[in-house]
Design a protein around this motif. Structure first.
Motif, mmCIF file in Angstrom:
data_model
loop_
_atom_site.group_PDB
_atom_site.id
_atom_site.type_symbol
_atom_site.label_atom_id
_atom_site.label_comp_id
_atom_site.label_asym_id
_atom_site.label_seq_id
_atom_site.Cartn_x
_atom_site.Cartn_y
_atom_site.Cartn_z
ATOM 1 N N PHE A 33 25.954 22.180 -121.563
ATOM 2 C CA PHE A 33 25.094 21.013 -121.386
ATOM 3 C C PHE A 33 24.237 20.811 -122.644
ATOM 4 C CE2 PHE A 33 25.628 20.858 -116.738
ATOM 5 C CZ PHE A 33 26.082 22.133 -116.494
ATOM 6 N N TYR A 35 20.693 18.851 -123.671
ATOM 7 C CA TYR A 35 19.504 18.183 -123.153
ATOM 8 C C TYR A 35 18.621 17.768 -124.320
ATOM 9 C CZ TYR A 35 20.283 20.246 -118.480
ATOM 10 O OH TYR A 35 20.794 20.599 -117.268
ATOM 11 N N PHE A 91 18.088 20.932 -126.493
ATOM 12 C CA PHE A 91 18.499 22.204 -125.912
ATOM 13 C C PHE A 91 19.982 22.155 -125.562
ATOM 14 C CE2 PHE A 91 14.655 24.564 -125.376
ATOM 15 C CZ PHE A 91 13.647 23.631 -125.194
ATOM 16 N N PHE A 104 19.578 28.593 -121.058
ATOM 17 C CA PHE A 104 19.244 27.706 -122.164
ATOM 18 C C PHE A 104 19.138 28.453 -123.487
ATOM 19 C CE2 PHE A 104 18.102 23.560 -120.333
ATOM 20 C CZ PHE A 104 18.204 23.859 -118.980
ATOM 21 N N GLY A 105 19.511 27.742 -124.542
ATOM 22 C CA GLY A 105 19.268 28.245 -125.877
ATOM 23 C C GLY A 105 17.821 28.010 -126.266
ATOM 24 N N PRO A 106 17.443 28.474 -127.468
ATOM 25 C CA PRO A 106 16.051 28.359 -127.906
ATOM 26 C C PRO A 106 15.647 26.946 -128.308
ATOM 27 C CG PRO A 106 17.384 29.324 -129.615
ATOM 28 C CD PRO A 106 18.269 29.201 -128.423
ATOM 29 N N TYR B 33 20.938 23.535 -104.341
ATOM 30 C CA TYR B 33 20.306 24.715 -104.920
ATOM 31 C C TYR B 33 19.023 24.295 -105.605
ATOM 32 C CZ TYR B 33 24.837 26.804 -104.088
ATOM 33 O OH TYR B 33 25.979 27.262 -103.482
ATOM 34 N N PHE B 35 15.863 25.645 -108.289
ATOM 35 C CA PHE B 35 15.614 26.562 -109.392
ATOM 36 C C PHE B 35 14.177 26.427 -109.883
ATOM 37 C CE2 PHE B 35 20.121 27.420 -110.424
ATOM 38 C CZ PHE B 35 20.739 26.360 -109.784
ATOM 39 N N TYR B 37 12.258 27.301 -113.673
ATOM 40 C CA TYR B 37 12.369 27.747 -115.048
ATOM 41 C C TYR B 37 10.970 27.813 -115.656
ATOM 42 C CZ TYR B 37 17.445 27.007 -115.310
ATOM 43 O OH TYR B 37 18.808 27.086 -115.126
ATOM 44 N N GLN B 39 8.846 27.713 -119.341
ATOM 45 C CA GLN B 39 8.925 27.382 -120.760
ATOM 46 C C GLN B 39 7.617 27.840 -121.425
ATOM 47 O OE1 GLN B 39 9.233 23.181 -121.977
ATOM 48 N NE2 GLN B 39 10.678 23.813 -123.566
ATOM 49 N N SER B 42 6.525 29.381 -126.926
ATOM 50 C CA SER B 42 7.575 29.525 -127.935
ATOM 51 C C SER B 42 8.705 28.510 -127.744
ATOM 52 C CB SER B 42 8.151 30.943 -127.893
ATOM 53 O OG SER B 42 8.492 31.288 -126.571
ATOM 54 N N GLY B 43 8.770 27.886 -126.558
ATOM 55 C CA GLY B 43 9.659 26.743 -126.398
ATOM 56 C C GLY B 43 10.939 26.957 -125.627
ATOM 57 N N GLU B 44 11.414 28.178 -125.510
ATOM 58 C CA GLU B 44 12.683 28.365 -124.802
ATOM 59 C C GLU B 44 12.488 28.193 -123.296
ATOM 60 O OE1 GLU B 44 10.830 30.691 -126.085
ATOM 61 O OE2 GLU B 44 11.021 32.600 -125.045
ATOM 62 N N LEU B 45 13.553 27.885 -122.611
ATOM 63 C CA LEU B 45 13.529 27.737 -121.146
ATOM 64 C C LEU B 45 14.109 28.997 -120.531
ATOM 65 C CD1 LEU B 45 14.553 24.052 -120.979
ATOM 66 C CD2 LEU B 45 12.770 24.985 -119.539
ATOM 67 N N PHE B 47 15.143 31.139 -117.172
ATOM 68 C CA PHE B 47 15.480 31.052 -115.755
ATOM 69 C C PHE B 47 14.663 32.070 -114.972
ATOM 70 C CE2 PHE B 47 17.875 30.915 -111.941
ATOM 71 C CZ PHE B 47 18.167 32.221 -111.573
ATOM 72 N N ARG B 50 16.952 31.193 -108.443
ATOM 73 C CA ARG B 50 17.831 30.211 -107.820
ATOM 74 C C ARG B 50 17.816 30.468 -106.324
ATOM 75 N NH1 ARG B 50 23.909 30.607 -106.943
ATOM 76 N NH2 ARG B 50 23.571 32.697 -107.713
ATOM 77 N N PHE B 91 9.073 24.512 -114.686
ATOM 78 C CA PHE B 91 9.896 23.417 -114.188
ATOM 79 C C PHE B 91 10.624 23.829 -112.912
ATOM 80 C CE2 PHE B 91 9.622 20.393 -117.616
ATOM 81 C CZ PHE B 91 9.323 21.158 -118.736
ATOM 82 N N LEU B 95 19.926 21.165 -107.857
ATOM 83 C CA LEU B 95 21.357 20.980 -108.115
ATOM 84 C C LEU B 95 22.040 20.725 -106.788
ATOM 85 C CD1 LEU B 95 23.928 21.218 -109.934
ATOM 86 C CD2 LEU B 95 23.942 23.646 -109.356
ATOM 87 N N MET B 101 24.941 18.542 -112.184
ATOM 88 C CA MET B 101 23.831 18.451 -113.123
ATOM 89 C C MET B 101 22.497 18.715 -112.450
ATOM 90 S SD MET B 101 25.200 15.164 -115.254
ATOM 91 C CE MET B 101 25.530 14.253 -113.769
ATOM 92 N N LEU B 102 21.655 19.438 -113.172
ATOM 93 C CA LEU B 102 20.312 19.714 -112.685
ATOM 94 C C LEU B 102 19.431 18.475 -112.788
ATOM 95 C CD1 LEU B 102 19.531 23.174 -114.329
ATOM 96 C CD2 LEU B 102 19.678 22.710 -111.890
ATOM 97 N N PHE B 104 15.546 17.809 -113.031
ATOM 98 C CA PHE B 104 14.310 18.533 -113.283
ATOM 99 C C PHE B 104 13.097 17.740 -112.826
ATOM 100 C CE2 PHE B 104 15.239 22.312 -115.735
ATOM 101 C CZ PHE B 104 16.503 22.085 -116.229
#
Lengths: 113, 114
Positions: A33, A35, A91, A104-106, B33, B35, B37, B39, B42-45, B47, B50, B91, B95, B101-102, B104
């Motif tokens: 995916f 985003y 992302f 997810f990636g960074p 489902y 979820f 998440y 964040q 630092s920005g990454e998401l 998990f 679920r 977040f 799903l 597709m999720l 959010f």
């Protein structure tokens, strides 16, 4: 096991330039995916691949955006020509099975001047 | 169409306080489902959890717990004894079993002050 890998982490470019973002999904995952995240619009799904085939690209903003997945371990998102309103964090995420969580990636922080 | 709403855009607490982040969803599907998440700055998401629509048992993982109430279409997230490292945007996502597709929510920014 390495997570989703994205490159570059940061990209600053000028309006009109071509930008290519890259993603390597987690090995064994069959869905990928792309985003985009902005303050105004939050997280938006751009395109989704399953087994390297684009399934839904309804989120792709316009023809300037294109995405490819030539094999199971690599995908690109290209913007040509780029515009300042494309500035966002992009992302990539991958998933093993349909009902499993996405990893997810960074992210790539894109700034178009 | 499905929708996820996180009404709290921003919450600020002092360290060691408990805090609950609300998530309400809308869907006509009976199988789906949910979820959460995280964040961090630092920005990454990342998990967190679920949950499928058939399992309404609450879940606890350390200081984190989740309360799924199908009757009110809610999937709330509680952090007990919050810590500064919990500061992040959280977040909630949905799903559909029949979908791919999720969806959010808009996210809740949690700030934990020392």
């Amino acid at each position: 096991d390495a997570g989703v890998i994205q490159s570059p982490r940061h990209e600053v470019t000028e309006m009109g330039q071509e930008v290519t973002l890259r993603c390597k999904p987690i090995s064994g995952h069959n869905s990928l995916f792309w985003y985009r995240q902005t303050m105004m619009r939050g997280l938006e799904l751009l395109i989704y691949f399953n087994n390297n085939v684009p399934i839904d690209d309804s989120g792709m903003p316009e023809d300037r955006f294109s995405a490819k997945m030539p094999n199971a371990s690599f995908s690109t998102l290209k913007i040509q020509p780029s515009e300042p309103r494309d500035s966002a964090v992009y992302f990539c995420a991958s998933r093993r099975d349909r009902v499993n969580e996405q990893f997810f990636g960074p992210g790539t922080r894109l700034t178009v001047l | 169409a499905q929708k996820v709403t996180q009404v709290q855009t921003e919450i600020s607490v002092v360290e060691k306080e408990d805090v609950t982040l609300d998530c309400v969803y809308e869907t006509r599907d009976t199988t789906y489902y949910l979820f959460w998440y995280k964040q961090p700055p630092s920005g990454e998401l990342v998990f967190l959890i679920r949950r499928n629509s058939f399992d309404e048992q609450n879940e606890i993982s350390g200081r984190y717990s989740w309360n799924f109430q199908k009757s009110t279409s809610s999937f709330n997230f509680t952090i007990t004894a919050s810590q500064v490292v919990d500061s992040a945007v959280y977040f909630c996502a949905l799903l559909l079993y029949a979908g791919n597709m999720l969806t959010f929510g808009g996210g809740t920014r949690l700030m934990v002050k020392p």
